[in-house]
Design an enzyme around this catalytic site. Structure first.
Site, PDB file in Angstrom:
ATOM      1  CG  LEU A  97      -1.910  -1.096   1.441  1.00 57.06           C
ATOM      2  CD1 LEU A  97      -2.537  -1.012   2.821  1.00 57.06           C
ATOM      3  CD2 LEU A  97      -3.000  -1.024   0.364  1.00 57.06           C
ATOM      4  CG  HIS A  98       2.311   3.342  -3.204  1.00 54.30           C
ATOM      5  ND1 HIS A  98       1.792   2.257  -3.880  1.00 54.30           N
ATOM      6  CD2 HIS A  98       2.465   4.317  -4.138  1.00 54.30           C
ATOM      7  CE1 HIS A  98       1.651   2.563  -5.151  1.00 54.30           C
ATOM      8  NE2 HIS A  98       2.041   3.805  -5.335  1.00 54.30           N
ATOM      9  NE  ARG A  99      -2.029   3.697  -6.944  1.00 56.18           N
ATOM     10  CZ  ARG A  99      -1.260   4.346  -7.822  1.00 56.18           C
ATOM     11  NH1 ARG A  99      -1.127   5.662  -7.726  1.00 56.18           N
ATOM     12  NH2 ARG A  99      -0.626   3.695  -8.784  1.00 56.18           N
TER      13      ARG A  99
END
Length: 361
Positions: free
Chosen positions: A208-210
């Protein structure tokens, strides 16, 4: 032909590696082609950049602009200033950019203003989501590009609808898959494989990075707790991005299955993907690799610029709510994969096609 190749962020490194190999193959055959590799420094942590150069046998960059982090405007501006100086000192016939990061757009603008032709690898992909910085970068880059290299027929159609001449749009396949093909026999288990009791099919990969998923601490915690409960007895390996780690801070999380690990190099990460039960991600690129490897992928976004991974491949677009992710994951547990296929020209030869086309110009 003198080509300047731009690499700025981790996905770029994966994409340029096979292009460099294809250029060197043509050089060894006596073709008049050379390249200069410029690393903008957009990703500057060793785990996010240097490791990829080493693992993928990419030559040391001829120049590193060392722009590092900052706001969108600060980083883009710093890249443009530094790259203009680079081109003045080292003129070329063509600037080749890949993907959709700030470096892609910034270097394309500088090149065009200096009357240097631009080739865009992975041109034409669109999510339709203008809140994504990457979507802006794609649109701006494609508005000034000379040679468009696309991963799918839908990406080519996006460009043609925008009035781009068909003579300049080339459907060549996916260079990320070239890298995957070239390195599948080199992938290896990470050092923690045995420590965590990992075995093929007994764990899920989570990335996850957004901003929509990680920027708000409480919603991120709720998401992680929901995923932790959803997977049953499966372990979850979560290579946590430094930015996401900072958002969580020192929060005490009551998680039974999620194991936090450092960002992984390419060879270790592909091993983890290839041997996983499933992948939960908000990355577009990972959905391409899981499609080719036949691994179920659940993409936590409301849009995707890679529709072929859903129409043909193993990707499922599940939105950003834990409720919808749980619903779709449960369907998968009950029914298994509904489809599995590999998109056209994702055969490991995209880079060879690109270089052959450039030599014909």
């Amino acid at each position: 032909m003198k080509i300047t190749i731009i690499a700025g962020a981790r996905p770029n490194f994966i994409k340029i590696a096979p292009i460099i190999k294809a250029i060197e193959k043509q050089q060894s055959g006596g073709k008049a082609i050379s390249y200069r590799l410029v690393h903008t420094g957009q990703h500057y942590d060793k785990n996010l950049s240097d490791t990829f150069f080493e693992e993928l046998n990419i030559p040391h960059p001829n120049a590193n602009l060392e722009v590092k982090s900052g706001s969108q405007a600060e980083q883009t501006g710093a890249i443009m200033v530094a790259f203009e100086k680079e081109l003045l000192q080292n003129p070329c016939d063509l600037v080749l950019v890949v993907g959709d990061v700030n470096s892609t757009m910034a270097c394309a603008i500088v090149a065009k203003k200096m009357n240097i032709k631009v080739a865009h690898v992975e041109a034409g992909i669109r999510s339709g989501d203008m809140t994504m910085p990457e979507e802006i970068n794609r649109i701006v880059t494609d508005s000034i590009t000379d040679y468009f290299f696309t991963t799918s027929t839908s990406a080519s159609e996006n460009l043609l609808k925008n009035g781009i001449s068909s003579a300049n749009v080339h459907f060549v396949g996916n260079v990320m898959i070239d890298t995957l093909h070239q390195n599948l026999n080199r992938i290896s288990a990470p050092s923690f494989w045995k420590d965590f009791g990992l075995e093929t099919g007994n764990y899920v990969i989570l990335t996850l990075h957004r901003p929509s998923n990680v920027d708000e601490e409480q919603s991120l915690i709720t998401l992680l707790e929901g995923i932790d409960k959803m997977v049953g007895d499966k372990k979850i390996i979560f290579p946590i991005h430094p930015r996401t780690k900072a958002i969580l801070g020192e929060t005490n999380l009551d998680l039974k299955n999620i194991i936090f690990v450092e960002p992984q190099g390419y060879l270790n990460f592909m091993y983890l993907i290839k041997n996983s039960f499933a992948v939960i991600t908000d990355s577009g690129g990972i959905s391409e690799e899981t499609t080719v490897l036949g691994i179920p992928c659940f993409t936590m976004r409301t849009t995707t610029e890679r529709p072929e991974t859903i129409e043909i491949g193993t990707n499922n677009l599940v939105g950003i709510s834990i409720e919808n992710l749980t619903l779709e994951f449960t369907k998968f547990l009950e029914n298994g994969l509904s489809k599995r296929g590999i998109p056209e020209l994702w055969d490991g030869k995209a880079s060879e096609r690109i270089v052959a086309i450039l030599l014909s110009k």
